[in-house]
Design a protein around this motif. Structure first.
Motif, short mmCIF file in Angstrom:
data_model
loop_
_atom_site.label_atom_id
_atom_site.label_comp_id
_atom_site.label_asym_id
_atom_site.label_seq_id
_atom_site.Cartn_x
_atom_site.Cartn_y
_atom_site.Cartn_z
N GLY A 161 0.81 -1.21 0.00
CA GLY A 161 0.00 0.00 0.00
C GLY A 161 0.85 1.26 0.00
O GLY A 161 0.48 2.27 -0.62
N ALA A 162 1.99 1.21 0.68
CA ALA A 162 2.87 2.38 0.71
C ALA A 162 3.44 2.68 -0.67
O ALA A 162 3.60 3.85 -1.04
CB ALA A 162 4.00 2.14 1.71
N VAL A 188 -8.32 6.52 -2.42
CA VAL A 188 -7.81 6.01 -1.15
C VAL A 188 -8.60 4.79 -0.70
O VAL A 188 -8.06 3.88 -0.07
CB VAL A 188 -7.83 7.12 -0.08
CG1 VAL A 188 -7.32 6.59 1.25
CG2 VAL A 188 -6.98 8.29 -0.52
N THR A 189 -9.89 4.74 -1.02
CA THR A 189 -10.68 3.56 -0.69
C THR A 189 -10.14 2.32 -1.39
O THR A 189 -10.04 1.24 -0.80
CB THR A 189 -12.15 3.78 -1.07
OG1 THR A 189 -12.68 4.90 -0.35
CG2 THR A 189 -12.99 2.55 -0.75
N VAL A 190 -9.78 2.47 -2.66
CA VAL A 190 -9.19 1.34 -3.39
C VAL A 190 -7.86 0.95 -2.75
O VAL A 190 -7.55 -0.25 -2.61
CB VAL A 190 -8.99 1.71 -4.87
CG1 VAL A 190 -8.31 0.57 -5.62
CG2 VAL A 190 -10.34 2.02 -5.52
N LEU A 191 -7.06 1.94 -2.33
CA LEU A 191 -5.80 1.64 -1.66
C LEU A 191 -6.02 0.91 -0.34
O LEU A 191 -5.25 0.02 0.04
CB LEU A 191 -5.01 2.93 -1.41
CG LEU A 191 -4.49 3.66 -2.65
CD1 LEU A 191 -3.80 4.96 -2.23
CD2 LEU A 191 -3.53 2.79 -3.43
N VAL A 243 -8.51 -1.13 0.32
CA VAL A 243 -8.86 -2.52 -0.02
C VAL A 243 -7.60 -3.31 -0.37
O VAL A 243 -7.43 -4.46 0.05
CB VAL A 243 -9.87 -2.54 -1.19
CG1 VAL A 243 -10.11 -3.97 -1.66
CG2 VAL A 243 -11.19 -1.90 -0.76
N ILE A 244 -6.71 -2.69 -1.16
CA ILE A 244 -5.45 -3.37 -1.51
C ILE A 244 -4.64 -3.67 -0.25
O ILE A 244 -4.08 -4.76 -0.10
CB ILE A 244 -4.64 -2.50 -2.49
CG1 ILE A 244 -5.38 -2.41 -3.84
CG2 ILE A 244 -3.24 -3.07 -2.69
CD1 ILE A 244 -4.71 -1.46 -4.82
#
Length: 310
Positions: A244-245, A282-285, A287-288
């Protein structure tokens, strides 16, 4: 094992709602009016502003806006639309994410291969010249900001040597993404090397390693099976959180090499006060990140069977 996975999936539900709510509140607490920004310094009449706010649901209470947002995602996979352009956010994110995914994948592969290789060499040669050399190299990388390293790579290898193009083209080929991926993954590479070195040097002195050597097992088996398996647990932890980072941290790298990915999309959305786009990305991030955390936990259970029964 099934109960362990089910428990972890249930734990992800409140984390998802909590993080998305926090992100939503933080983004919409920023100063500025995205609707008024459409008209610039000229402005417009209050009736038009009120109509546009009502059209985009910005006149509703904040809790109601979040409710509409989260139910739209969960039941219709609808992230809304941009205020300025009117494009669907799923379309905008779908165009930007593949580029950043390829960039993050390359950076992740580089940090795994080089980071583990340097860490293994330093751990097996602890206290020797190879360990000291790798220590100096990794500390140099850690102390150097990403934007400084990016400009150094760009000025030396693009402008002076001419080995790479200074900017990534609109085609975003794999070859063009190698230099940005090295810059993006350099800091994580140094951390992976230091974690691997420390873990291996510590486990080399463990009783189970001395027992394996005393039993006459081949050195390759002692290192590859016994030592590596136990030494990789803290490294896997870092790699899982680093996915994510890498996705979110590509903002500076993409700006330096003119990569049209998630980083540029977030920057433009913040400047234009497109809060719904920022929240959608950011929501997709999130989830990832949650999926990566689940995979890390499953790897824990594979590497250490005691964890799955804890």
């Amino acid at each position: 094992m099934g109960r362990y996975v089910a428990r972890r999936l249930l734990q992800m539900i409140p984390v998802f709602f909590g993080t998305t709510l926090l992100i939503f509140l933080m983004v919409y607490s920023l100063p500025g009016d995205p609707v008024a920004g459409l008209f610039g310094d000229k402005g417009t009449d209050p009736a038009t502003l009120a109509a546009l706010r009502h059209q985009h649901g910005l006149d509703l209470p904040l809790w109601h806006q979040y409710y509409n947002y989260i139910t739209g995602i969960l039941f219709h996979f609808d992230f809304g639309s941009q205020i300025r352009s009117g494009r669907e956010i799923t379309e905008v994110v779908g165009a930007a994410f593949p580029v950043t995914l390829r960039l993050a994948f390359l950076a992740f592969a580089i940090e795994i291969v080089l980071g583990l290789a340097l860490g293994i060499v330093a751990g097996l040669k602890a206290g020797k010249w190879a360990d000291n050399l790798i220590l100096i190299l990794t500390l140099l990388i850690i102390s150097m900001p990403v934007f400084v390293l990016g400009f150094i790579v760009k000025s030396v290898f693009a402008f002076q040597l001419g080995w790479i193009e200074p900017n990534v083209s609109n085609d975003e080929t794999w070859g063009e993404l190698v230099a940005p991926a090295i810059v993006l993954g350099s800091l994580s590479l140094a951390y992976v090397a230091r974690l691997t070195r420390t873990s291996m040097a510590e486990n080399l002195r463990a009783d189970y390693v001395r027992t394996a050597v005393a039993k006459g097992l081949p050195k390759r088996r002692v290192i590859g099976v016994h030592l590596m398996r136990n030494s990789m647990i803290p490294v896997v932890t870092f790699l899982g959180t680093d996915i994510g980072a890498l996705m979110g941290g590509a903002l500076v790298t993409e700006g330096i090499f003119n990569v049209h990915g998630v980083g540029g999309l977030i920057y433009e959305s913040v400047v234009r006060r497109e809060g719904q786009t920022v929240v959608g990305v950011v929501t997709v991030l999130v989830v990832i990140y949650l999926i990566a955390s689940l995979l890390v936990d499953l790897l824990y259970a594979v590497m250490d069977p005691r964890i799955r029964y804890a």
